[in-house]
Design an enzyme around this catalytic site. Structure first.
Site, short mmCIF file in Angstrom:
data_model
loop_
_atom_site.label_atom_id
_atom_site.label_comp_id
_atom_site.label_asym_id
_atom_site.label_seq_id
_atom_site.Cartn_x
_atom_site.Cartn_y
_atom_site.Cartn_z
N ASP A 80 0.89 -1.26 -0.18
CA ASP A 80 -0.04 -0.08 0.04
C ASP A 80 1.04 1.22 -0.12
OD1 ASP A 80 1.08 0.18 2.29
OD2 ASP A 80 -0.63 -1.22 3.66
N GLU A 123 -0.55 -9.41 -1.17
CA GLU A 123 -0.79 -8.85 -0.11
C GLU A 123 -2.30 -7.90 -0.42
OE1 GLU A 123 0.92 -7.52 3.82
OE2 GLU A 123 1.31 -5.94 2.90
N GLU A 179 -1.70 4.93 3.78
CA GLU A 179 -1.76 3.87 3.02
C GLU A 179 -3.90 3.11 2.89
OE1 GLU A 179 1.24 4.49 5.10
OE2 GLU A 179 -0.48 4.75 5.20
N HIS A 187 5.92 4.66 13.71
CA HIS A 187 5.95 5.55 12.54
C HIS A 187 4.98 5.82 11.81
CE1 HIS A 187 5.66 1.39 10.30
NE2 HIS A 187 5.69 2.41 9.65
N ARG A 243 1.34 7.49 10.22
CA ARG A 243 1.80 9.54 9.57
C ARG A 243 0.99 9.51 10.60
NH1 ARG A 243 2.99 7.70 4.82
NH2 ARG A 243 4.95 9.61 3.71
N HIS A 296 12.98 5.14 14.21
CA HIS A 296 12.30 5.77 13.33
C HIS A 296 13.14 6.77 12.25
CE1 HIS A 296 10.53 6.76 9.02
NE2 HIS A 296 9.86 5.58 9.15
#
Length: 372
Positions: free
Chosen positions: A98, A120, A134, A215, A217, A247
């Site tokens: 994604d 996936e 995503e 990590h 967003r 990260h």
């Protein structure tokens, strides 16, 4: 009959981990001529996986720029991958998951009427802003894809609901299990591949290790601060230690350093290569992560997972009992970590739960599907 020409496109470390078993399977299969294109969306940590897996990309676009927005990255990826497609003229384009790289590759292939295989496929959180961007990316990829490789039955069912029974939807399992089995075997054969945590293992002898990664967003800002504060509070306990590969995003690093820096039992370390991350999971008592991939990897090693998110596109782990959503309220996160530290039965119930993500043969099945 000629070779089936496949172009595999990816740009981030998680994509590389989940696609290297597919690349290995295609390269070992006489039916295929496999080519690879990387966008460089995760430059240094991507290169670590490529080196480990012995993959030398045929095309490297190095798309990342400081301060680049998502639309700028998408535009650069779309045109860059388009040029590669025009040069290679593959029979199939393979993408995973994604990411922006996967979305741009699928769209560029669609514009050229090149079939797309989506590895996936079918993960859904039911909220286009969680995870962001995503969730929207994978939904759009599904609209372009010709071959949908679903990691779980739930994902396959979601795709059939959306795409109809005539779509090419196949339950393959998740290639992350293939990758973890491969790297675990490599570590057994070459222990030096994962010896870099030895100092922390010695220092934290006798303590229960909490592995942390974050990590996403949607957690940047208040969510990230809450996660950091919950870890700060739980780290007051003398019976635990925290190992936290931080990260590289400056927004993540600044918060974690401010909240957790300087504590004797908290190791804020650089991002780990894949063998060392597999080793971290192996030595951990439990895992706190907002990563989708870790929700799949940790159960393969019998490690309970707490997920500081409001939703997850991997509900199979929640349903199976290997993972639990805890949101970003620090009080809730602290309570759930403490429960798994203090209640052996609760920990054992999650550690022994059935892993719903596959049997380690997903890459082979995907190769057979591409061959028709």
């Amino acid at each position: 009959m000629g070779f089936i020409r496949v172009l595999t496109v990816f740009g981030t470390r998680p994509e590389a981990i989940k696609l290297f078993p597919v690349i290995h399977a295609l390269e070992a299969d006489h039916r295929f001529d496999n080519r690879t294109c990387v966008t460089g969306q995760h430059r240094e940590i991507l290169d670590q996986v490529l080196a480990l897996a012995g993959i030398v990309p045929d095309h490297d676009l190095t798309l990342m720029r400081d301060g680049q927005t998502l639309d700028q990255l998408t535009a650069r990826a779309l045109t860059g991958i388009g040029q590669v497609l025009d040069a290679e003229r593959p029979d199939w384009v393979v993408v995973q998951g994604d990411t922006t790289s996967a979305f741009a590759a699928a769209l560029a292939a669609h514009y050229r009427k090149i079939p797309v295989c989506h590895v996936e496929a079918g993960l859904r959180s039911a909220n286009t802003h969680h995870p962001w961007p995503e969730e929207a990316n994978r939904r759009m990829i599904s609209s372009f894809a010709d071959l949908h490789c679903a990691p779980t039955q739930r994902a396959a069912d979601a795709l059939r609901t959306e795409r109809g029974e005539g779509a090419q939807i196949h339950l393959t399992g998740n290639t992350v299990v293939d990758a973890l089995e491969w790297v675990t075997q490599r570590i057994m054969q070459q222990p030096d591949l994962a010896c870099g945590l030895a100092e922390w293992e010695r220092r934290f002898t006798g303590r229960k290790i909490l592995a942390v990664t974050t990590h996403r967003r949607e957690n940047l800002g208040a969510g990230l601060i809450n996660i950091a504060r919950s870890v700060h509070e739980i780290a007051r306990r003398s019976d635990i230690a925290v190992i936290f590969p931080v990260h590289p995003n400056p927004q993540v690093r600044s918060v974690m350093q401010a909240e957790l820096g300087g504590r004797d039992n908290v190791a804020l370390i650089e991002p780990l290569d894949y063998p060392h991350f597999a080793r971290l999971l192996a030595i951990s008592h439990l895992v706190l992560t907002d990563s989708g991939g870790v929700q799949e990897e940790a159960p393969s090693l019998g490690k309970p997972v707490l997920v500081p998110r409001e939703t997850t596109e991997r509900p199979e782990g929640i349903e199976a009992g290997t993972a639990k959503l805890v949101g970003t309220d620090p009080i809730v996160i602290e309570r759930e970590i403490a429960r798994l530290l203090d209640d052996p039965a609760a920990h054992a119930a999650m550690a022994r739960a059935h892993n719903p993500y596959g049997d380690g043969r997903a890459a082979m099945r995907i190769g057979d599907l591409l061959a028709g």
